[in-house]
Design a protein around this motif. Sequence first.
Motif: not given
Ligand code: NDP
Length: 625
Positions: A250, A414, A440
């Motif tokens: 997100a 990753g 995240g």
């Molecule tokens: P997320 O945990 O949702 O996403 C983390 C991202 O990092 C994923 O795409 C993940 O890939 C990627 N990643 C992690 N490790 C690696 C790696 N080794 N290599 C490549 N990519 C990697 O974090 P966010 O900060 O995006 O969101 C967290 C939460 O915050 C959301 O789910 C939501 O609840 C909240 N949020 C809410 C918002 C709102 O508007 N209400 C806006 C923003 C955030 P993979 O998916 O493959 O693990």
Amino acid sequence: MTTPHAPTPDELAVLRRRYRHERERRVRPDGAGQYRPTDAEFGYYAADPYTGQPVARDPLHDTVDVAVVGGGFGGILAGARMRQQGVGRVRIVEKGGDFGGTWYWNRYPGVHCDIESHVYLPMLDETGYVPEWKYAPGEEIRRHAMRIARKYDLYPDALFSTAVTSLTWDEASETWMVATDRGDAFHATYVVTATGTLSEPKLPGIPGIETFQGHTFHTSRWDYAYTGGAPDGGMTGLAGKRVGVVGTGATGVQAVPLLAEDAQHLYVFQRTPSSVDVRANCRTTAEDVGADHDGWARERRENFLHIVSGEGAADQDLVADGWTSSADLLEKLLPSFRRDGGGPAFEAAYEVADAAKMDELRARVEQAVTDPDTAEKLKPWYRYACKRPTFSDRYYSAFNRDNVSLVDTADTHGIERITERGVVVGGDTYELDCLIFATGFSVGASGVHSGKLPVHGRGGTQLLHRWARQGPRTLHGFTSNGFPNLIQMGSLHNASSVNFTHVLDEQAVHASALVAAAEAAFALVEPSCDAEDAWSAVLAEGAPDHEWFHAECTPGYYNREGLGRPNNASAYPHGAVAFHELLKQWREESMGEVMRAKAVPRHQPRSVDVEVLGREPVNEAAGPR
Ligand code: NDP
């Protein structure tokens, strides 16, 4: 856009195989162990870039009525609702330099709430504020948090840039001793914990991450001193810079379009694509949202809760957005959703609707992204709500720019390696000046339930030690035997909703009612072990089993990185609407059951001046820090 159609059984079989394949190429045996916290040698990733050096102050050794741990919406609402009950000294202790919690820390470019502002922002009726946009930018949300804090006079006693390090019950005075990392050791008759679930940023444990010599930070600690600009863009510091962003959740989805505008070249390192639905943000007027009578905001958020929780009929969909239109597909996301008991026919129909929705979202990518190879990589191949749904009308088109490259890392689980100069994927090195982690948070890693904040109750017993054998023990998620006057907010044993500020507000109402009742009865708030048993039985009885669904999902924090759903996250099984009703009824009929006679006489709480509570907020820009 292609019209979604109901898939045939053969198409469904193909889809299931594809989903399984996509899961298998991502799941890792190290699960959540692949991440590392932003402390120790990575401490600079978690330093506060928004408030310079904390102002020096003497440690406090006084006594307050209520100490609240955490100054995000949970803590602010607890404070505000306490004030409405006439509680005098409420001290909110907050790690950040001001109120806001998530909205204090997350100021990355493009930051918005993706739940409608008019249902997400709490206390709109009480503050008279009407948001200007359907989906508010982060700064407007942060200012609203400060507005509530001012209206309810929460600034004078607040401690900012301060972390609570332990809570210890003092039997002699029947108060809690609150210790902090600033040397404070003060007493509080009641403690409310509101530490949030997404407050500990995490980093991927990519080999070599510590060797990168360019500039680097986590999205929740945006370094505008380096990038220039502000959350709405204008990052002139990125001109001529090769920028990499890791993560397409997100946060990544919101930040990428603005980074694309300002970086010389942007590399988006993707492991799993998000599903990105229509946003359609727009300016709104008070008339648009029916803000013409007292209680309009309460009615609107109740309407939203009914629809997204699938509880009870709502004649009208007031919000009418991507959440409400897909509400039938949120069942697996909210453990408390489901009225009809499921069954094979229900699941079959659900899967068909799910496939149609995901087809629609994949078609959206094809329509928006001109390069077919890039479009293919951006398509989400999993069931709806396996990953958190996201919304944007600018994300996909960013990949049509010449200065933006999508680097898919799924085949190597990753990013393979980080070097002094950049990022290695598939043997190719991407040289970078700046590397941003949109990776995240460690969900549930803060506060009392992670052990990070030790809580010692009666006889010195630690909360987590007491729970070690049988798992968490609470009444309604708020209170626990052996821990008098400790009120926990959060998702444990409580309600669950995509609109979490609504849940928090109901919790704040409940917490303040407990305190008011205890004050009136000159009592301690503490449930019996029997009450905890009875609540555990309620939670165990009706919990729908969504484990199989999450076991088939691509990895993420919803399913412990593909290794299974966290089993201590149980929520009330009959839904948020029913839970709020249950609490209300319990307050009216049974609240006396948790009141225990006090042994020690104590000072009377300073009652608050009701005139103060009704006053208008002062100028926000000049507010106290
Ligand atoms: P997320 O945990 O949702 O996403 C983390 C991202 O990092 C994923 O795409 C993940 O890939 C990627 N990643 C992690 N490790 C690696 C790696 N080794 N290599 C490549 N990519 C990697 O974090 P966010 O900060 O995006 O969101 C967290 C939460 O915050 C959301 O789910 C939501 O609840 C909240 N949020 C809410 C918002 C709102 O508007 N209400 C806006 C923003 C955030 P993979 O998916 O493959 O693990």
